[in-house]
Scaffold this motif. Structure first.
Motif, PDB file in Angstrom:
ATOM      1  N   ASN A 252       0.821  -1.127   0.069  1.00 46.89           N
ATOM      2  CA  ASN A 252      -0.076   0.204  -0.041  1.00 46.89           C
ATOM      3  C   ASN A 252       0.766   1.288   0.070  1.00 46.89           C
ATOM      4  O   ASN A 252       0.419   2.505  -0.051  1.00 46.89           O
ATOM      5  N   LEU A 253       2.237   1.025   0.217  1.00 46.04           N
ATOM      6  CA  LEU A 253       3.255   2.293   0.032  1.00 46.04           C
ATOM      7  C   LEU A 253       4.120   2.254  -1.137  1.00 46.04           C
ATOM      8  O   LEU A 253       4.097   1.268  -1.885  1.00 46.04           O
ATOM      9  N   GLY A 254       4.389   3.413  -1.474  1.00 43.66           N
ATOM     10  CA  GLY A 254       5.118   3.502  -2.715  1.00 43.66           C
ATOM     11  C   GLY A 254       4.366   3.586  -3.677  1.00 43.66           C
ATOM     12  O   GLY A 254       4.827   2.999  -4.699  1.00 43.66           O
ATOM     13  N   VAL A 255       2.990   3.894  -3.533  1.00 45.23           N
ATOM     14  CA  VAL A 255       1.940   3.768  -4.780  1.00 45.23           C
ATOM     15  C   VAL A 255       1.465   5.178  -5.296  1.00 45.23           C
ATOM     16  O   VAL A 255       1.472   6.013  -4.632  1.00 45.23           O
ATOM     17  N   GLN A 256       0.993   5.080  -6.414  1.00 48.08           N
ATOM     18  CA  GLN A 256       0.372   6.321  -6.999  1.00 48.08           C
ATOM     19  C   GLN A 256      -1.140   5.787  -7.325  1.00 48.08           C
ATOM     20  O   GLN A 256      -1.484   4.780  -7.936  1.00 48.08           O
ATOM     21  N   ILE A 257      -1.921   6.669  -6.560  1.00 45.21           N
ATOM     22  CA  ILE A 257      -3.569   6.705  -6.793  1.00 45.21           C
ATOM     23  C   ILE A 257      -4.131   7.562  -7.670  1.00 45.21           C
ATOM     24  O   ILE A 257      -4.242   8.517  -7.320  1.00 45.21           O
TER      25      ILE A 257
ATOM     26  N   ILE B 100       7.461  18.592  -9.037  1.00 46.56           N
ATOM     27  CA  ILE B 100       6.986  18.868  -7.753  1.00 46.56           C
ATOM     28  C   ILE B 100       7.398  18.075  -6.653  1.00 46.56           C
ATOM     29  O   ILE B 100       7.581  18.443  -5.366  1.00 46.56           O
ATOM     30  N   LEU B 101       7.333  16.806  -6.861  1.00 46.23           N
ATOM     31  CA  LEU B 101       7.723  15.808  -5.890  1.00 46.23           C
ATOM     32  C   LEU B 101       9.196  15.971  -5.610  1.00 46.23           C
ATOM     33  O   LEU B 101       9.523  15.996  -4.156  1.00 46.23           O
TER      34      LEU B 101
ATOM     35  N   LEU C 118      11.237  13.122  11.380  1.00 48.17           N
ATOM     36  CA  LEU C 118      11.508  13.514  10.004  1.00 48.17           C
ATOM     37  C   LEU C 118      11.959  12.130   9.296  1.00 48.17           C
ATOM     38  O   LEU C 118      12.026  12.016   8.174  1.00 48.17           O
ATOM     39  N   SER C 119      12.336  11.085   9.987  1.00 49.44           N
ATOM     40  CA  SER C 119      12.799   9.825   9.361  1.00 49.44           C
ATOM     41  C   SER C 119      11.763   9.101   8.635  1.00 49.44           C
ATOM     42  O   SER C 119      12.128   8.129   7.816  1.00 49.44           O
ATOM     43  N   TYR C 120      10.515   9.617   8.842  1.00 47.14           N
ATOM     44  CA  TYR C 120       9.162   8.626   8.132  1.00 47.14           C
ATOM     45  C   TYR C 120       8.977   9.589   6.902  1.00 47.14           C
ATOM     46  O   TYR C 120       8.289   8.997   6.270  1.00 47.14           O
ATOM     47  N   PHE C 121       9.671  10.508   6.870  1.00 44.78           N
ATOM     48  CA  PHE C 121       9.438  11.382   5.389  1.00 44.78           C
ATOM     49  C   PHE C 121      10.363  10.838   4.488  1.00 44.78           C
ATOM     50  O   PHE C 121      11.159  11.793   4.040  1.00 44.78           O
ATOM     51  N   THR C 122      10.074   9.671   3.689  1.00 40.09           N
ATOM     52  CA  THR C 122      10.950   9.111   2.952  1.00 40.09           C
ATOM     53  C   THR C 122      10.095   8.530   1.651  1.00 40.09           C
ATOM     54  O   THR C 122       8.941   8.592   1.835  1.00 40.09           O
ATOM     55  N   PRO C 123      10.615   8.537   0.514  1.00 41.07           N
ATOM     56  CA  PRO C 123       9.957   8.094  -0.585  1.00 41.07           C
ATOM     57  C   PRO C 123       9.081   6.842  -0.335  1.00 41.07           C
ATOM     58  O   PRO C 123       8.174   6.686  -0.883  1.00 41.07           O
TER      59      PRO C 123
ATOM     60  N   LEU D 178      11.534   7.221  -7.268  1.00 37.71           N
ATOM     61  CA  LEU D 178      12.070   6.828  -5.841  1.00 37.71           C
ATOM     62  C   LEU D 178      13.345   7.142  -5.410  1.00 37.71           C
ATOM     63  O   LEU D 178      13.649   7.767  -4.544  1.00 37.71           O
ATOM     64  N   ASP D 179      14.297   6.619  -6.546  1.00 32.45           N
ATOM     65  CA  ASP D 179      15.809   6.952  -6.170  1.00 32.45           C
ATOM     66  C   ASP D 179      15.861   8.449  -6.460  1.00 32.45           C
ATOM     67  O   ASP D 179      16.644   8.928  -5.677  1.00 32.45           O
TER      68      ASP D 179
END
Length: 915
Positions: free
Chosen positions: A239-244, A332-333, A410-415, A450-451
């Motif tokens: 469910n993470l690292g996805v585009q909806i 933007i990302l 802040l460690s949770y704010f990752t790609p 993501l990289d």
């Protein structure tokens, strides 16, 4: 007149059955506020009956052992000067009410009886299922509700958040009414028990008396078992690292970047998410938003919102995009992650954290409009999360800098930890969500992207905010002079007025400044109004980044249009507010809108106007009512053409003319001395010297008496809706008072008859509806199951029956009178409300500034025979003007075309008489 809601001296107790109670003693208050939080939200719905917790919330209002009739508890609370409501959330349900201060002694036993001993009558269950189904259908075309359902379908299906929380006729229809009743009983007995409930009370009644009362009312609840709180993860790795991708109904282009977090929002000591959202949401020069706007990629940015629970939190960064921004999502990302890196690199800047903490402290210390009922509801829920000692400090604690906590957050704010939603008309989709049929698709984000986000490039344009120049050190109160406690004219002429008043009610270092301009160049025609809308949109956008620092330092401003022109309003701390007002006034007078900016905001206005046509039917009808009644108010459907046709040269000409012929009125109210007000007047003297026309009249249509006018509003919605508006024949004190009285008398019976008994629709009610201070009342219903004819027949039948039997209400008259008098006499609940009231009085030339007091006196002297006479005149249709607005939705209209049908808005407004 100040009322404290700091809770530092609140007293905590736990009943033998485990019920936690927090009592906030408030001797100065004239009201009591009660909230009960129950760990019984939709997470606890049985797997085979989603929406059951929501239905149970409804059923608790449908009769209990001692108040057995549907909604009798509502009438009982209203009789004691209050109101009652409830909501069902994820983990919790909440029931809350307010009443007169000492009336809690009589209302709390009834409230406890409602919670503990609901009747769960089968007929009432069937009726409330229909009400919930109507509520569901009412939201079918609500993009937020559709987005919420897609959210549920794209999280971990084993997590209870994935359940359909609302319920509808279909989900409940899988079971018999008897089976539903058994399930309701089980849900109630399992979760509505002492260990799963927390009660918060704010009251002027002494603690010892409240303690005894609470024990009597709630001591007999079973202790029960604690509800389960051990849920699986809200999101699986898939469910993470996805585009909806999501297709909306309204015209929209949005991008929402969601970071999945644990319950970091519950950290009240450091408040790391407040700090991060403060920086990410900055709108000043150098901010992420300012950069995206300079590239014409985004219009707005909101950081920090998102669903949350006891142990999970979605941190959303939501962008409103342009078409170009939609084409540059990747850039933007990258910019977002570049800005996040700036925040991470600046984690050692203690001053930045402390500045934000000071802003929070000032905001709470000098909070202008505390909502006590919301506050006690929050504290009822806080008791599940915090110890009594912690609860007592939640509103007063100053956040403490902790580098490790900030770095951990802040460690949770990752790609890898994000979910990307793209909401736009043209995105590709391959499925439809359940219940709402909203189109969407889900796919993994490209690994190459993501990289890139892991090591984003720096951007020279981006910078964290500097020290806030508007954050003052002096918030002292100035001396009060009695002669300025009501507005006094520092300057007054035929073409301009400047008023000043101090405040002797609220101990606050705040103030308001209003500067209002009337001009035919911005109000005479639809083309003028279209030009004004674009100009205001462009100038507000220009001001946004320039004065954002003032906003977050507690100095706020609004530049908005009104029927005859526009108003500049500043409010907040008085320290440096006059400087801000002068700076804003200078920009308003002299800013030259570039042509490309004009074209951009012209398209934004067209999009906004088109979106208003997608509003819910009831909202559309009330909006159209204002258009028909107020001569200078324009309909969005007509403004669309005007905005499309207006040229850049038209807007520049309108702006130029607006400052050549105008009337100006100003009002300065708050923590200033007379000398400071006079100095501000002298500093802005040229605008008063340039004024050269009288104020423009705000005319109100004079509806005919003895016959109804009809007007159909075309809506893109399946529901039908009707608004029946009755206009008083004058704005006299007596007509105003009697309108208020009759609306209050009929409100509860109307709701009970048309919604609860006849089940016409989820949205049903009444309202006192003045236009430019001219009194009137409205009755409204929105229905998924009945057409306009059925609704209108039910409305008129109800009114005729009730008006002809008005003597029945003699018993309730004293209670209604008491409640109305309380509302009118306690008009200023906050400093800003007082400023607004005085400003409105100036606009209506009520220079006694006590119209509410005069109306209250009129209500005090009314006899019940006066009310009977007014009701009889209404029933005979010999007193009030009548206007019926309707939207037919998927249903038939009113049958044969009504004789007095308004088909052309402009023609009606040109030919109707006006007050």
């Amino acid at each position: 007149m100040t009322t404290s809601f700091d809770f530092e001296n609140a007293q905590y107790l736990t009943l033998p059955n485990g019920l936690r109670v927090l009592v906030h003693s408030n001797p100065q208050s004239t009201s009591s506020f009660v909230s009960l939080s129950v760990r019984a939200g939709h997470f606890y719905d049985p797997k085979d009956c989603h929406g059951l917790a929501h239905l149970l919330e409804h059923m608790l209002f449908m009769g209990s052992r001692h108040l057995s009739k549907p909604n009798e508890i509502n009438a009982f609370i209203e009789k004691h000067g209050g109101s009652i409501n409830a909501w069902t959330g994820t983990e919790y349900a909440n029931y809350h009410y307010q009443c007169h201060g000492d009336a809690i002694i009589r209302t709390l036993p009834a409230f406890a009886d409602m919670i503990r001993q609901p009747l769960l009558n089968k007929e009432a269950i069937a009726n409330e299922i229909q009400s919930i189904d109507a509520e569901f259908k009412f939201k079918l075309k609500d993009d937020l509700r559709r987005l919420y359902q897609i959210h549920k379908e794209t999280c971990n299906p084993e997590h209870p958040f994935s359940k359909f929380s609302v319920g509808n006729a279909s989900t409940f229809g899988e079971h018999t009414t008897s089976a539903i009743r058994d399930k309701l009983k089980l849900l109630h007995s399992t979760y509505y028990c002492g260990v799963n409930m927390a009660l918060c009370i704010s009251t002027p009644v002494p603690f010892d008396q409240i303690q005894t009362l609470v024990a009597q009312c709630f001591g007999s609840f079973d202790k029960g078992q604690q509800a389960n709180t051990d849920w699986p993860s809200l999101y699986t790795p898939d469910n993470l690292g996805v585009q909806i991708n999501i297709q909306p109904l309204q015209s929209a282009r949005r991008m929402i970047v969601t970071f999945a977090l644990p319950g970091l929002h519950n950290d009240y000591k450091v408040q790391p998410l407040n700090y991060i959202s403060h920086l990410l949401g900055d709108e000043g020069e150098g901010s992420l938003l300012a950069y995206l706007k300079s590239k014409n990629w985004a219009l707005n940015l909101i950081a920090g919102s998102g669903i949350e629970g006891d142990d999970f939190k979605d941190f959303n960064v939501s962008f409103q995009l342009t078409q170009s921004g939609l084409d540059h999502k990747e850039e933007i990302l990258i910019a977002l992650f570049s800005y996040i890196e700036l925040i991470k690199d600046a984690v050692n800047d203690v001053w930045r954290f402390n500045e934000k903490a000071k802003l929070n402290t000032l905001a709470i210390k000098y909070e202008d409009s505390v909502k006590p009922l919301s506050l006690v509801s929050d504290f009822a829920q806080h008791m599940f999360m915090y110890s009594p000692e912690e609860v007592a400090t939640l509103r007063t604690i100053v956040a403490t800098y902790d580098k490790q906590v900030l770095e951990k957050a802040l460690s949770y704010f990752t790609p890898q930890n994000l979910r990307l939603k793209i909401i736009a008309d043209q995105v590709p989709t391959n499925k439809a969500c359940a219940f709402y049929q909203a189109r969407y698709s889900v796919e993994a984000l490209d690994s190459a992207l993501l990289d890139k986000l892991l090591s984003p490039p720096s951007c020279s344009y981006l910078a964290l905010p500097p020290n806030n120049p508007y954050l003052g050190d002096n918030y002292a109160r100035v001396p009060i002079e009695d002669k300025y406690c009501l507005p006094s004219a520092i300057h007054s002429s035929e073409f301009s007025r400047f008023w000043f008043a101090q405040d002797n009610t609220f101990e606050s270092p705040k103030g308001d400044i209003y500067l209002s301009f009337d001009s035919n160049a911005f109000s005479a025609t639809r083309a003028d109004v279209a030009a004004k809308r674009i100009w205001l949109s462009a100038i507000n956008d220009h001001l946004q980044s320039k004065y954002y620092r003032a906003e977050i330092a507690g100095l706020h401003y609004r530049l908005y249009g009104h029927q005859a022109g526009f108003t500049l309003h500043t409010r907040g701390f008085t320290d440096q507010q006059t400087l801000l007002a002068k700076q804003l006034l200078e920009v308003v007078q002299h800013y030259h809108v570039p042509k490309d900016v004009f074209e951009h905001h012209k398209q934004l206005q067209l999009q906004s106007l088109h979106n208003t046509l997608m509003n819910k039917p009831t909202n559309r009808l009330f909006s159209r009512l204002s258009v028909l009644i107020q001569r200078s108010t324009q309909a969005p459907i007509e403004l669309i053409d005007a905005v499309e046709e207006v040229s850049y040269e038209d807007m520049l000409k309108a702006q130029e003319n607006a400052f050549q012929e105008y009337f100006v009125e100003s009002f300065m109210h708050g923590n200033w001395t007379f000398d400071q007000a006079e100095s501000f007047y002298n500093d802005t003297l040229p605008i008063y010297q340039g004024a050269n026309i009288p104020t423009l009249h705000r005319s109100v249509a004079k509806l005919p008496i003895g016959k109804s006018l009809y007007h159909e509003v075309i809506c893109e919605h399946d529901d039908a809706a009707v608004v029946l508006y009755l206009q008083a024949p004058s704005n006299s004190l007596k007509d105003t008072a009697l309108c208020m009285v009759l609306e209050q008398m009929l409100a509860a019976p109307f709701f009970n008859a048309l919604r609860t008994e006849q089940q016409l629709g989820y949205i049903a009610g009444t309202g006192y509806v003045p236009h430019n201070q001219h009194p009137g009342m409205a009755f409204y219903v929105q229905s998924p199951t009945h057409g306009p004819k059925d609704i209108l027949d039910a409305m008129t039948s109800f009114l005729l029956d009730q008006l002809n039997e008005i003597s029945f209400y003699r018993y309730y008259w004293s209670t209604i009178q008491h409640n109305l008098l309380k509302q009118l006499k306690e008009q200023d609940l906050s400093f800003s409300m007082k400023s607004q009231r005085l400003w409105v009085s100036l606009g209506t030339q009520d220079f006694t500034f006590d119209r509410n007091t005069q109306v209250a006196h009129c209500i005090e002297t009314l006899s019940f025979e006066d009310i009977q006479d007014y009701a009889n005149a209404l029933a005979d249709r010999s007193h009030c003007g009548e206007l019926v607005l309707y939207a037919k939705g998927k249903h038939q209209g009113l049958g044969d075309a009504p004789e007095n049908l308004i088909t052309n808005i402009s023609a009606f407004k040109e030919n109707t008489p006006y007050y």
